[in-house]
Design a protein around this motif. Structure first.
Motif, PDB file in Angstrom:
ATOM      1  N   LEU A 128       6.285  13.682  -5.147  1.00  0.00           N
ATOM      2  CA  LEU A 128       5.791  12.760  -6.168  1.00  0.00           C
ATOM      3  C   LEU A 128       6.105  11.344  -5.710  1.00  0.00           C
ATOM      4  CD1 LEU A 128       6.876  14.488  -9.503  1.00  0.00           C
ATOM      5  CD2 LEU A 128       4.549  14.249  -8.621  1.00  0.00           C
ATOM      6  N   SER A 129       5.162  10.452  -5.862  1.00  0.00           N
ATOM      7  CA  SER A 129       5.385   9.069  -5.454  1.00  0.00           C
ATOM      8  C   SER A 129       4.664   8.137  -6.409  1.00  0.00           C
ATOM      9  CB  SER A 129       4.873   8.840  -4.017  1.00  0.00           C
ATOM     10  OG  SER A 129       3.489   9.093  -3.933  1.00  0.00           O
ATOM     11  N   THR A 130       5.145   6.899  -6.461  1.00  0.00           N
ATOM     12  CA  THR A 130       4.525   5.903  -7.324  1.00  0.00           C
ATOM     13  C   THR A 130       4.604   4.531  -6.663  1.00  0.00           C
ATOM     14  OG1 THR A 130       4.523   4.904  -9.535  1.00  0.00           O
ATOM     15  CG2 THR A 130       6.658   5.480  -8.598  1.00  0.00           C
ATOM     16  N   GLN A 131       3.628   3.728  -6.957  1.00  0.00           N
ATOM     17  CA  GLN A 131       3.574   2.347  -6.479  1.00  0.00           C
ATOM     18  C   GLN A 131       3.280   1.453  -7.688  1.00  0.00           C
ATOM     19  OE1 GLN A 131       0.517   2.429  -3.498  1.00  0.00           O
ATOM     20  NE2 GLN A 131       1.840   3.346  -1.934  1.00  0.00           N
ATOM     21  N   GLN A 132       4.258   0.661  -8.075  1.00  0.00           N
ATOM     22  CA  GLN A 132       4.142  -0.188  -9.259  1.00  0.00           C
ATOM     23  C   GLN A 132       4.220  -1.650  -8.856  1.00  0.00           C
ATOM     24  OE1 GLN A 132       3.424   1.161 -12.168  1.00  0.00           O
ATOM     25  NE2 GLN A 132       3.713   3.284 -11.463  1.00  0.00           N
ATOM     26  N   ARG A 133       3.458  -2.482  -9.594  1.00  0.00           N
ATOM     27  CA  ARG A 133       3.456  -3.922  -9.359  1.00  0.00           C
ATOM     28  C   ARG A 133       3.555  -4.639 -10.718  1.00  0.00           C
ATOM     29  NH1 ARG A 133       1.810  -6.745  -4.739  1.00  0.00           N
ATOM     30  NH2 ARG A 133       1.357  -8.957  -5.088  1.00  0.00           N
ATOM     31  N   ALA A 175       4.748  -7.440 -11.431  1.00  0.00           N
ATOM     32  CA  ALA A 175       4.429  -8.864 -11.305  1.00  0.00           C
ATOM     33  C   ALA A 175       3.773  -9.094  -9.952  1.00  0.00           C
ATOM     34  CB  ALA A 175       5.693  -9.716 -11.436  1.00  0.00           C
ATOM     35  N   ASP A 176       3.117 -10.268  -9.824  1.00  0.00           N
ATOM     36  CA  ASP A 176       2.432 -10.552  -8.569  1.00  0.00           C
ATOM     37  C   ASP A 176       3.388 -10.659  -7.396  1.00  0.00           C
ATOM     38  OD1 ASP A 176       0.064 -10.552  -9.915  1.00  0.00           O
ATOM     39  OD2 ASP A 176      -0.037 -12.738 -10.147  1.00  0.00           O
ATOM     40  N   TRP A 177       4.648 -10.981  -7.684  1.00  0.00           N
ATOM     41  CA  TRP A 177       5.617 -11.184  -6.611  1.00  0.00           C
ATOM     42  C   TRP A 177       6.569 -10.001  -6.430  1.00  0.00           C
ATOM     43  CZ3 TRP A 177      10.353 -10.890  -8.933  1.00  0.00           C
ATOM     44  CH2 TRP A 177      10.392 -11.150 -10.302  1.00  0.00           C
ATOM     45  N   LEU A 178       6.354  -8.907  -7.184  1.00  0.00           N
ATOM     46  CA  LEU A 178       7.290  -7.785  -7.150  1.00  0.00           C
ATOM     47  C   LEU A 178       6.539  -6.469  -6.936  1.00  0.00           C
ATOM     48  CD1 LEU A 178      10.163  -6.631  -7.507  1.00  0.00           C
ATOM     49  CD2 LEU A 178       9.697  -6.554  -9.989  1.00  0.00           C
ATOM     50  N   ASN A 179       6.963  -5.695  -5.916  1.00  0.00           N
ATOM     51  CA  ASN A 179       6.431  -4.362  -5.642  1.00  0.00           C
ATOM     52  C   ASN A 179       7.566  -3.341  -5.739  1.00  0.00           C
ATOM     53  OD1 ASN A 179       3.561  -4.732  -4.833  1.00  0.00           O
ATOM     54  ND2 ASN A 179       4.472  -6.023  -3.253  1.00  0.00           N
ATOM     55  N   LEU A 180       7.329  -2.281  -6.506  1.00  0.00           N
ATOM     56  CA  LEU A 180       8.308  -1.211  -6.651  1.00  0.00           C
ATOM     57  C   LEU A 180       7.699   0.099  -6.137  1.00  0.00           C
ATOM     58  CD1 LEU A 180       9.621  -1.982 -10.257  1.00  0.00           C
ATOM     59  CD2 LEU A 180      10.653  -2.665  -8.076  1.00  0.00           C
ATOM     60  N   ASN A 181       8.430   0.782  -5.267  1.00  0.00           N
ATOM     61  CA  ASN A 181       7.976   2.054  -4.701  1.00  0.00           C
ATOM     62  C   ASN A 181       9.073   3.088  -4.847  1.00  0.00           C
ATOM     63  OD1 ASN A 181       5.323   1.327  -3.127  1.00  0.00           O
ATOM     64  ND2 ASN A 181       6.785  -0.294  -2.661  1.00  0.00           N
ATOM     65  N   ALA A 182       8.686   4.292  -5.218  1.00  0.00           N
ATOM     66  CA  ALA A 182       9.646   5.378  -5.356  1.00  0.00           C
ATOM     67  C   ALA A 182       8.960   6.690  -5.008  1.00  0.00           C
ATOM     68  CB  ALA A 182      10.201   5.432  -6.778  1.00  0.00           C
ATOM     69  N   SER A 229      12.362   1.614  -3.220  1.00  0.00           N
ATOM     70  CA  SER A 229      12.373   0.321  -2.548  1.00  0.00           C
ATOM     71  C   SER A 229      11.750  -0.715  -3.469  1.00  0.00           C
ATOM     72  CB  SER A 229      11.598   0.377  -1.223  1.00  0.00           C
ATOM     73  OG  SER A 229      10.234   0.626  -1.467  1.00  0.00           O
ATOM     74  N   ALA A 230      12.212  -1.945  -3.314  1.00  0.00           N
ATOM     75  CA  ALA A 230      11.686  -3.087  -4.069  1.00  0.00           C
ATOM     76  C   ALA A 230      11.411  -4.213  -3.096  1.00  0.00           C
ATOM     77  CB  ALA A 230      12.673  -3.534  -5.150  1.00  0.00           C
ATOM     78  N   THR A 231      10.254  -4.832  -3.221  1.00  0.00           N
ATOM     79  CA  THR A 231       9.846  -5.899  -2.327  1.00  0.00           C
ATOM     80  C   THR A 231       9.448  -7.123  -3.139  1.00  0.00           C
ATOM     81  OG1 THR A 231       9.008  -4.269  -0.756  1.00  0.00           O
ATOM     82  CG2 THR A 231       8.293  -6.531  -0.448  1.00  0.00           C
ATOM     83  N   LEU A 232      10.054  -8.258  -2.790  1.00  0.00           N
ATOM     84  CA  LEU A 232       9.707  -9.517  -3.440  1.00  0.00           C
ATOM     85  C   LEU A 232       8.981 -10.382  -2.427  1.00  0.00           C
ATOM     86  CD1 LEU A 232      12.475  -8.422  -4.776  1.00  0.00           C
ATOM     87  CD2 LEU A 232      12.587 -10.679  -5.837  1.00  0.00           C
ATOM     88  N   SER A 233       7.880 -10.990  -2.869  1.00  0.00           N
ATOM     89  CA  SER A 233       7.133 -11.851  -1.968  1.00  0.00           C
ATOM     90  C   SER A 233       6.490 -12.966  -2.766  1.00  0.00           C
ATOM     91  CB  SER A 233       6.050 -11.043  -1.229  1.00  0.00           C
ATOM     92  OG  SER A 233       5.119 -10.517  -2.151  1.00  0.00           O
TER      93      SER A 233
END
Length: 330
Positions: free
Chosen positions: A281-286, A288-295, A322-326
């Motif tokens: 199971l996986s998910t990709q959430q956004r 906010a425009d500057w925040l990406n969340l993956n699990a 994982s969390a990515t800020l850009s």
């Protein structure tokens, strides 16, 4: 008039010469008579010769060859051989057939047949067979070799294909093959496989069997059956993806495989059944425009031999986030 030669000198050492040649464009050319010359001295004469100028496939007599060959693989004793005596049939755009034979001075003859067929989007394949009548003094032995290949399209989402090489004598291809790879190859392989895809559901199934035989060690590996089921990555709750609610961006995928093998040697036989399966199971959430969340969470299991019964296999679970800020600054 005209001449033909493979000599690249300005004044050729030899050629085939004809004083009269009639050309039917796109069909044939007729030369009469034809002389074989060395230094312009005529040594051989034939009354006429006809050769085709057509570029399409057509039936006709094969071009024969003549030479010497070893009596057997690695032998220093040779014999004369007339090769490729036969005919090529091309009655249809969908199939053709070649029948030929090699005549040998001391060891008899070898007959060959090759059938090829194809229909676009439906099926294709070939059958090639050889039969040898080998003469050793007053003793006559026969041996055979067979190669099969077929592919069948079953609708738009399924296919069936198979191939195999079989022979009745251990050294048949080594003694009779003309290509170096054929003479050095000491392995026979055959297989059959069925593939099916369900595009809308995202599932695919593959089932097959195969056999590999080593002619040197007399070892045989048989796989029967091998079944694989795979679920491609797909949304768990809907298809809206990035434009839908957050739960539509939760995905699943997985696969399972079962493989039964039998290893046979001259002294033993070993059977083994392997199995493995995995799901994720996986998910990709956004948010906010500057925040990406993956699990993702995945679980896999494998057993090297189901026949033993005492071992329950090995299970592995893995969780990753994982969390990515850009941010882009202009």
């Amino acid at each position: 008039s005209g001449s033909y030669t493979t000599c690249d000198e300005e004044h050729p050492h030899f050629d085939f010469y004809s004083p009269r040649i009639k050309v039917l464009v796109g069909d044939m050319a007729i030369a009469r008579p034809v002389y074989f010359r060395i230094a312009e001295s005529r040594l051989m004469w034939i009354p006429f010769y006809v050769f085709s100028l057509r570029e399409d496939r057509q039936s006709g007599v094969l071009t024969p060859g003549f030479g010497r060959r070893p009596l057997a693989f690695g032998s220093t004793t040779t014999e004369w051989e007339v090769r490729n005596l036969g005919y090529y049939f091309a009655p249809s755009d969908y199939w053709d057939l070649t029948l030929a034979a090699d005549l040998r001075q001391q060891t008899g003859w070898v007959g060959r047949g090759a059938l090829s067929y194809a229909k676009r989007y439906d099926f294709s394949g070939s059958v090639e067979a050889k039969l040898q009548n080998r003469q050793d003094g007053e003793i006559s032995n026969r041996a055979w070799w067979l190669s099969l290949r077929h592919r069948q399209q079953l609708g738009t989402s399924a296919s069936l294909q198979g191939s195999g090489t079989f022979q009745g004598a251990q050294d048949f291809q080594r003694d009779n093959g003309t290509a170096l790879d054929d003479r050095l190859n000491r392995t026979l392989r055959s297989n059959i496989r069925f593939d099916k895809r369900w595009r809308d559901a995202g599932w695919s199934l593959s089932a097959g069997a195969s056999q590999t035989k080593d002619l040197v060690s007399d070892r045989s590996d048989v796989v029967l059956p091998e079944i694989s089921l795979r679920a491609n990555r797909k949304s768990l709750f809907g298809k809206k993806g990035a434009d839908g609610p957050w739960y539509t961006r939760v995905y699943y995928d997985g696969n399972a495989r079962l493989r039964n093998t039998r290893l046979t040697t001259s002294t033993s036989q070993t059977d083994r059944t392997r199995a493995d399966a995995s799901a994720r199971l996986s998910t990709q959430q956004r948010p906010a425009d500057w925040l990406n969340l993956n699990a993702s969470f995945g679980s896999s299991w494998r057993d090297q031999d189901l026949r033993q019964g005492s071992d329950e296999g090995i299970r592995t679970d893995q969780l990753s986030t994982s969390a990515t800020l850009s941010q882009t600054v202009y």
